[in-house]
Write a protein that holds these residues in place. Structure first.
Motif, short mmCIF file in Angstrom:
data_model
loop_
_atom_site.label_atom_id
_atom_site.label_comp_id
_atom_site.label_asym_id
_atom_site.label_seq_id
_atom_site.Cartn_x
_atom_site.Cartn_y
_atom_site.Cartn_z
N GLN A 1 6.70 29.60 22.11
CA GLN A 1 5.47 30.11 22.71
C GLN A 1 4.32 29.11 22.50
N GLU A 2 3.35 29.27 23.33
CA GLU A 2 2.22 28.35 23.26
C GLU A 2 1.53 28.42 21.90
N GLU A 3 0.97 27.30 21.50
CA GLU A 3 0.27 27.24 20.22
C GLU A 3 -0.90 28.21 20.22
N GLY A 4 -1.03 28.93 19.17
CA GLY A 4 -2.09 29.92 19.05
C GLY A 4 -1.68 31.29 19.53
N ALA A 5 -0.54 31.41 20.17
CA ALA A 5 -0.08 32.71 20.63
C ALA A 5 0.37 33.56 19.44
N ARG B 1 3.87 37.30 16.09
CA ARG B 1 4.27 38.34 15.14
C ARG B 1 5.15 39.41 15.79
N PRO B 2 4.79 39.92 16.98
CA PRO B 2 5.67 40.93 17.59
C PRO B 2 7.08 40.42 17.81
N GLY B 3 7.21 39.16 18.22
CA GLY B 3 8.55 38.60 18.43
C GLY B 3 9.31 38.46 17.12
N VAL B 4 8.60 38.05 16.07
CA VAL B 4 9.27 37.92 14.77
C VAL B 4 9.70 39.28 14.25
N GLU B 5 8.85 40.28 14.42
CA GLU B 5 9.21 41.63 13.98
C GLU B 5 10.42 42.15 14.74
N SER B 6 10.44 41.88 16.06
CA SER B 6 11.59 42.30 16.86
C SER B 6 12.86 41.60 16.40
N THR B 7 12.73 40.30 16.08
CA THR B 7 13.89 39.55 15.61
C THR B 7 14.37 40.06 14.26
N LEU B 8 13.43 40.40 13.40
CA LEU B 8 13.78 40.94 12.08
C LEU B 8 14.53 42.26 12.21
N LYS B 9 14.10 43.10 13.12
CA LYS B 9 14.79 44.38 13.33
C LYS B 9 16.22 44.13 13.83
N VAL C 1 29.10 35.62 13.34
CA VAL C 1 28.38 34.41 13.75
C VAL C 1 27.82 34.57 15.16
N SER C 2 28.62 35.19 16.04
CA SER C 2 28.13 35.38 17.41
C SER C 2 26.88 36.26 17.44
N ARG C 3 26.78 37.21 16.54
CA ARG C 3 25.58 38.07 16.49
C ARG C 3 24.41 37.34 15.84
N LEU C 4 24.71 36.50 14.85
CA LEU C 4 23.63 35.78 14.19
C LEU C 4 23.02 34.71 15.10
N VAL C 5 23.84 34.10 15.94
CA VAL C 5 23.26 33.10 16.83
C VAL C 5 22.31 33.74 17.83
N GLY C 6 22.54 35.02 18.13
CA GLY C 6 21.59 35.74 18.98
C GLY C 6 20.24 35.89 18.29
N VAL C 7 20.26 36.16 17.00
CA VAL C 7 19.00 36.24 16.24
C VAL C 7 18.31 34.88 16.22
N ARG C 8 19.07 33.85 16.03
CA ARG C 8 18.50 32.50 16.03
C ARG C 8 17.86 32.18 17.39
N ASP C 9 18.52 32.60 18.47
CA ASP C 9 17.95 32.37 19.79
C ASP C 9 16.57 33.03 19.93
N ASN C 10 16.43 34.23 19.39
CA ASN C 10 15.14 34.93 19.45
C ASN C 10 14.07 34.18 18.64
N LEU C 11 14.46 33.63 17.49
CA LEU C 11 13.51 32.87 16.69
C LEU C 11 13.07 31.60 17.43
N LEU C 12 13.99 30.97 18.10
CA LEU C 12 13.65 29.77 18.87
C LEU C 12 12.69 30.11 20.02
N ARG C 13 12.93 31.24 20.67
CA ARG C 13 12.03 31.64 21.75
C ARG C 13 10.62 31.92 21.22
N ALA C 14 10.57 32.50 20.01
CA ALA C 14 9.26 32.77 19.43
C ALA C 14 8.52 31.46 19.14
N LEU C 15 9.25 30.47 18.65
CA LEU C 15 8.62 29.18 18.35
C LEU C 15 8.24 28.43 19.63
#
Length: 225
Positions: free
Chosen positions: A141-145, A148-156, A125-139
């Motif tokens: 970002q400013e509209e129109g930004a 994709r690179p952030g999502v790909e990094s989070t997926l990896k 769970v502690s590792r998964l919440v780190g992934v969730r944090d990255n997804l939140l940071r991606a969201l």
């Protein structure tokens, strides 16, 4: 005949007709009373081995020896039986202790397994919440930004977590044979691939330590028509 002579004659006849009562000898009566008292006071307890042997000796020395030998053997058997009873009691007590120790071991083992599972779950769970944090940071970002690179990094990062947990995706290639244990057929479609093989993967599956967690959903080729 005078009256006195008549009375004497009658007295003599009465004396002759009345039998004399036997006089019991005092010593004889005392002996019989003593013997009767001894018989009445005899103990009803079973005779001892010495008593049996002694009584048998009155008739036959060989019989007395046999009786003594049998009594000795009986005593030995009674001693052996008492020893075996003690041993049985000792073994039963040991068995009870062993059963109690085994129950305590099972409780300790279960608690240990629960602790290991809880720690493993906490770590995951502690590792998964780190992934969730990255997804939140991606969201965030400013509209129109371009996120994709952030999502790909989070997926990896997420794939690394799954890999560390020995989780592998089930993604069969088109044309691969269908495995009923790992693939769930959704429908049959027209395809250039051989009939009965995988045409496309609709949704990947996952397996952990060679155990299928979720089968991959696939379409199957009906072949060329």
């Amino acid at each position: 005949m005078t009256d006195d002579a008549t009375d004497e004659s009658a007295a003599e006849r009465q004396t002759e007709e009345t039998p004399e009562e036997p006089v019991e000898d005092a010593s004889t009566a005392g002996a019989e009373a003593t013997e009767s008292g001894e018989r009445g006071g005899e103990s009803e307890e079973a005779p001892t081995s010495e008593g049996l042997a002694g009584r048998a000796a009155e008739y036959d020395d060989d019989l007395a020896a046999d009786v003594a030998a049998l009594q000795t053997r009986a005593d030995e058997l009674e001693a052996e039986l008492a020893e075996k009873d003690d041993r049985v009691e000792e073994l039963e007590a040991g068995l009870r202790r062993t059963q109690a120790d085994f129950q305590n071991y099972k409780k300790r083992a279960k608690k240990k397994q629960d602790d290991i599972r809880d720690r493993a779950t906490e770590e995951l769970v502690s590792r998964l919440v780190g992934v969730r944090d990255n997804l939140l940071r991606a969201l965030d970002q400013e509209e129109g930004a371009d996120i994709r690179p952030g999502v790909e990094s989070t997926l990896k990062e997420f794939d690394r977590v799954l890999d560390d947990e020995n989780v592998e995706p089930i993604e069969p290639d088109p044309g691969e044979a269908v495995d009923p244990q790992r693939h769930e057929v959704m429908m049959r479609v027209d395809s250039d691939h051989p009939e009965g093989t995988v045409a496309d993967v609709y949704q990947p599956g996952y397996e952990m330590a060679e155990k299928v967690i979720r089968a991959a959903q696939v379409t199957v080729s009906k072949g060329d028509e």
